[in-house]
Design an enzyme around this catalytic site. Structure first.
Site, PDB file in Angstrom:
ATOM      1  N   HIS A 172       0.815  -1.227   0.000  1.00  0.00           N
ATOM      2  CA  HIS A 172       0.000   0.000   0.000  1.00  0.00           C
ATOM      3  C   HIS A 172       0.846   1.275   0.000  1.00  0.00           C
ATOM      4  CE1 HIS A 172      -3.677  -2.211   0.489  1.00  0.00           C
ATOM      5  NE2 HIS A 172      -3.331  -2.719   1.660  1.00  0.00           N
TER       6      HIS A 172
ATOM      7  N   ASP B 297      -2.527 -10.834  -2.106  1.00  0.00           N
ATOM      8  CA  ASP B 297      -3.113 -10.283  -0.884  1.00  0.00           C
ATOM      9  C   ASP B 297      -4.575  -9.920  -1.161  1.00  0.00           C
ATOM     10  OD1 ASP B 297      -1.948  -8.736   1.844  1.00  0.00           O
ATOM     11  OD2 ASP B 297      -3.746  -7.814   0.984  1.00  0.00           O
TER      12      ASP B 297
ATOM     13  N   HIS C   5      -6.182  -7.401  -0.328  1.00  0.00           N
ATOM     14  CA  HIS C   5      -6.338  -5.975  -0.614  1.00  0.00           C
ATOM     15  C   HIS C   5      -5.587  -5.607  -1.892  1.00  0.00           C
ATOM     16  CE1 HIS C   5      -6.668  -6.408   3.842  1.00  0.00           C
ATOM     17  NE2 HIS C   5      -7.710  -5.629   3.639  1.00  0.00           N
TER      18      HIS C   5
ATOM     19  N   ASP D 118      -4.291 -12.846   3.748  1.00  0.00           N
ATOM     20  CA  ASP D 118      -5.529 -12.373   4.361  1.00  0.00           C
ATOM     21  C   ASP D 118      -6.774 -12.709   3.540  1.00  0.00           C
ATOM     22  OD1 ASP D 118      -4.505 -10.586   2.521  1.00  0.00           O
ATOM     23  OD2 ASP D 118      -4.479  -8.868   3.881  1.00  0.00           O
TER      24      ASP D 118
HETATM   25 ZN   LIG Z   1      -3.969  -7.220   2.867  1.00  0.00          ZN
END
Ligand SMILES: [Zn+2]
Length: 308
Positions: free
Chosen positions: A125, A162, A164, A246
């Site tokens: 991120h 991931d 996200h 995740d």
């Molecule tokens: Zn994540």
């Protein structure tokens, strides 16, 4: 020639507030999972701190100064609504990025077949000019620049499983036609980016969205139909993985229903691509994963596959 496992003690010194999901115990869990006799064959190394010139290939000088200044502060500080720094966080960030650089070096010289970087803080991120979503420096993007600058692996791909979207990696690669970024991620979910299936300067960014509740079938289809064809067409000289666990059914931050078997399946598929396109050159980097039991088991399964 085996799989390298790179980590650094300082990654335990990045301390987040009580109750924060991205916590010290995560790394302890991952390393415990890699402690059994079946992992005796790993080439284990401590990472050096990353050199600043390579960090500057991804991040602005202002952002680098902002992160490094944390060591002069005595109190924990907040650098983003979700992202905290303690004494020791900047050192941890330097060694987390340094781990990817070291793994890229070991694979490039042939001392390791592939590698896994067990590090925190995570990176995907982190934007070129900002910390975000538990991430300070974009570890995987920094490793990508190392593969290119030091070893001449011009065409670099990052595949990000991931749960996200790796907005920071997408931003770093967006205008770089020799860089490929492919990501599966749940939507709606933080950070809300990655909704365009094919974007970037030359279609070099491939995003595949998964709905809450999606599981093995949807995950594998997204790779078979979308990301793997794009990756094969791109023909990378070096492949990196943003390995976030995740998407596991047990994870508290998201709503996918993946199991260890799905991560193993994808690891093998990505190794196949690396074998066909770039002599197997592959480095995987820990991103998210917030259920300690699932994280331990899934990351061990991933590394077991890398060692096959
Ligand atoms: Zn994540």
């Amino acid at each position: 020639v085996t799989t390298a496992l790179i980590t650094h003690q300082s990654c335990f010194d990045h301390v987040t507030p009580e109750g924060h999901p991205e916590r010290v115990a995560r790394l302890k869990s991952v390393l415990e999972g890699l402690g059994g006799a079946e992992f005796d064959g790993l080439l284990r190394e401590e990472s050096p701190a990353v050199e600043m010139d390579i960090v500057g290939r991804v991040h602005t000088a202002a952002h680098i100064d902002h992160i490094l200044a944390s060591d002069q502060q005595s109190e924990r500080r907040k650098v983003d609504p979700d992202t905290f720094m303690s004494i020791g966080s900047s050192k941890a960030a330097l060694h987390a990025a340094g781990a990817v650089v070291r793994a890229v070096d070991l694979v490039s010289v042939g001392s390791a077949r592939n590698g896994f970087c067990a590090v925190r803080p995570p990176g995907h991120h982190a934007e070129p000019d900002a910390a975000m979503g538990f991430c300070l420096f974009n570890n995987v993007a920094i490793g990508a620049m190392r593969a290119r600058d030091k070893w001449g692996h011009t065409r670099i791909a990052v595949v990000d499983f991931d749960v996200h979207h790796g907005n920071g990696t997408q931003a770093a690669f967006f205008d770089d036609e020799n860089a490929f970024y492919g990501s599966t991620h749940q939507s709606p979910l933080y950070p809300g980016t990655g909704l365009e299936p094919f974007t970037g300067i030359s279609g070099n960014i491939v995003n595949a969205v998964l709905e809450p509740g999606a599981g093995s079938t949807e995950f594998r289809e997204a790779y078979e139909d979308c990301i793997l064809p794009g990756l094969l067409e791109f023909q990378p000289d070096f492949l990196l993985i943003s390995a976030g666990f995740d998407g596991h059914v047990a994870d508290p931050l998201a709503g996918l229903n993946l199991s260890d078997d799905d991560f193993v399946w994808l690891t093998r598929r990505l190794m196949d691509v690396a074998n066909s396109a770039c002599s197997g050159r592959l480095v995987s980097v820990l991103e998210g994963g917030y259920d300690l039991v699932a994280l331990r088991s899934a990351s061990a399964a991933h590394v077991r596959a890398l060692m096959e």
